[in-house]
Scaffold this active site. Sequence first.
Site, PDB file in Angstrom:
ATOM      1  N   SER A 163       0.825  -1.215   0.000  1.00 54.97           N
ATOM      2  CA  SER A 163       0.000   0.000   0.000  1.00 54.97           C
ATOM      3  C   SER A 163       0.853   1.255   0.000  1.00 54.97           C
ATOM      4  O   SER A 163       0.324   2.352  -0.029  1.00 54.97           O
ATOM      5  CB  SER A 163      -0.889  -0.006   1.240  1.00 54.97           C
ATOM      6  OG  SER A 163      -0.072   0.090   2.389  1.00 54.97           O
ATOM      7  N   CYS A 164       2.187   1.117   0.047  1.00 55.73           N
ATOM      8  CA  CYS A 164       3.015   2.327   0.170  1.00 55.73           C
ATOM      9  C   CYS A 164       3.928   2.585  -1.022  1.00 55.73           C
ATOM     10  O   CYS A 164       3.758   3.589  -1.705  1.00 55.73           O
ATOM     11  CB  CYS A 164       3.833   2.265   1.452  1.00 55.73           C
ATOM     12  SG  CYS A 164       2.787   2.385   2.908  1.00 55.73           S
ATOM     13  N   PHE A 165       4.890   1.689  -1.269  1.00 58.44           N
ATOM     14  CA  PHE A 165       5.912   2.012  -2.279  1.00 58.44           C
ATOM     15  C   PHE A 165       5.310   2.420  -3.634  1.00 58.44           C
ATOM     16  O   PHE A 165       5.643   3.494  -4.128  1.00 58.44           O
ATOM     17  CB  PHE A 165       6.885   0.840  -2.475  1.00 58.44           C
ATOM     18  CG  PHE A 165       7.901   0.676  -1.370  1.00 58.44           C
ATOM     19  CD1 PHE A 165       7.890   1.482  -0.244  1.00 58.44           C
ATOM     20  CD2 PHE A 165       8.895  -0.282  -1.465  1.00 58.44           C
ATOM     21  CE1 PHE A 165       8.825   1.331   0.768  1.00 58.44           C
ATOM     22  CE2 PHE A 165       9.842  -0.442  -0.467  1.00 58.44           C
ATOM     23  CZ  PHE A 165       9.804   0.362   0.656  1.00 58.44           C
TER      24      PHE A 165
ATOM     25  N   ASP B  41       3.369   5.766  -3.330  1.00 55.83           N
ATOM     26  CA  ASP B  41       4.195   6.888  -2.883  1.00 55.83           C
ATOM     27  C   ASP B  41       5.158   7.345  -3.979  1.00 55.83           C
ATOM     28  O   ASP B  41       5.374   8.543  -4.168  1.00 55.83           O
ATOM     29  CB  ASP B  41       4.961   6.523  -1.602  1.00 55.83           C
ATOM     30  CG  ASP B  41       4.024   6.386  -0.399  1.00 55.83           C
ATOM     31  OD1 ASP B  41       2.840   6.756  -0.524  1.00 55.83           O
ATOM     32  OD2 ASP B  41       4.473   5.909   0.657  1.00 55.83           O
TER      33      ASP B  41
END
Length: 434
Positions: A264-266, A269
């Site tokens: 859910s981040c890299f 982002d």
Amino acid sequence: MKVSVIGTGYVGLVTGATLADLGNQVVCLDILEEKINTLNSGKSPIYEPGLDELLKQGLKNKNLRGSTEIEQNIRNSDITFICVGTPSDKNGNIDLSYIKSASSAIGRALRDKNEKHTVIVKSTVVPLTTEEVVMPNILKKSGWKRENLGIGMNPEFLREGSAIHDAQNPDRIVIGSADDIARETLNELYSPYKCTKLECSPRTAELIKYASNSFLATKISFVNEIANMSNVWGIDFQEVAEGMGLDSRISAEFLRAGAGFGGSCFPKDVKALAAAAKKSKVESLMLKATLEVNDIQPKIIVKMTEERLGVVKGKKIAILGLAFKPDTDDVRESRSEIVVRELMEKGANVIAHDPEGMPNFKEIIDVKMAPTPELATEKADCVIIMTEWNVYKNLDLELLLERMNGNVLIDGRRALDSNLADKVGFDYKTIGLG
Ligand SMILES: NC(=O)c1ccc[n+]([C@@H]2O[C@H](COP(=O)([O-])OP(=O)(O)OC[C@H]3O[C@@H](n4cnc5c(N)ncnc54)[C@H](O)[C@@H]3O)[C@@H](O)[C@H]2O)c1
């Protein structure tokens, strides 16, 4: 301290549970009643090792509770953390709609409050969001004077799968504050932690988070590109990684080649930072390349499978691992999604397994699932490992081969011992092994 946390997801739950464990009075808030009911019943709405125990303990000590009464609980607290999601829109830009609705709720809650209040953005947001979106919105909705409000940005660095450990043993805490109220409140709240506390502006804190995630994602893509070169030159990338990792400037972390990064981040982002930079007329060539390499990696897994099976149509292919990494049920942007989708489109008979991620994955793709790795791999022509769960690392390879119809084993995470797989009789292929 009385703490309210808006957004009871991975970050909100872990933040709430660990702050309660330090003796604060914490209320976790969410718009989803089901999540709050699950939390109040002593169970974690997400799979994260150690979280159930910490939540139970917090509820028992009466330091922690969940609620959907958002405004009232914000008003009754000293500090509010914003931990709502910040997904990408279809062009990769950050979608701030949850941030805006959370800050509006804070503004409404503060209308009838007379004491000072601190608001801290913990969600990952692009530079200037805290100062130019969150703060004005709260001041407008509350009618408050600036001097009563503490505003800060305190990025979260936890890793899913070891989130409790990371939150309880931070290697640094970034305190991005726009004023003394936020700076002093955060320093007091985090006083039990003895790690380095870096004080800076909210916009610096926002960029530290993006720069850290983007750097790690870039490291993965760089390593994957070199591993792809190793593949064609008959070189074992694992040995290359070992040689690189001995250089303290490089470090041995994040040098594993494989099917690419998800979660859910890299991915979101890197996209959001590239899009925000572009809007401010700074083109990022590095971030674009990081994403492009990452898109190629799962396709390489599909190509390896096709090269070994000839056609995949009608072949039974077992996918072991749907979560984007082990020890989590999070399947967001999982590389397995791309592999499963492509193989299904090509007519393969795909059957998948994951220890925790199957219910979440079922919501994305309606693929056949098996309750155990043994059932998933029964009579399979090919097995593909997509997440390095221990249960897959510890598979008895001889029994696996006996169960299968064919002998093709594709290791998308370099989870297995390649020499052993060869010895047992597998046609074993992985990324970065000549
Ligand atoms: N998951 C991670 O590993 C991680 C690590 C570091 C930072 N972050 C960042 O933290 C933020 C949250 O991530 P997450 O994975 O916890 O998200 P999540 O999707 O798991 O949880 C977000 C929660 O916020 C709730 N919510 C949305 N709008 C709300 C509102 N107005 N009021 C109350 N609740 C509301 C949702 O219902 C959901 O339960 C994101 O910005 C993410 O980039 C995540």
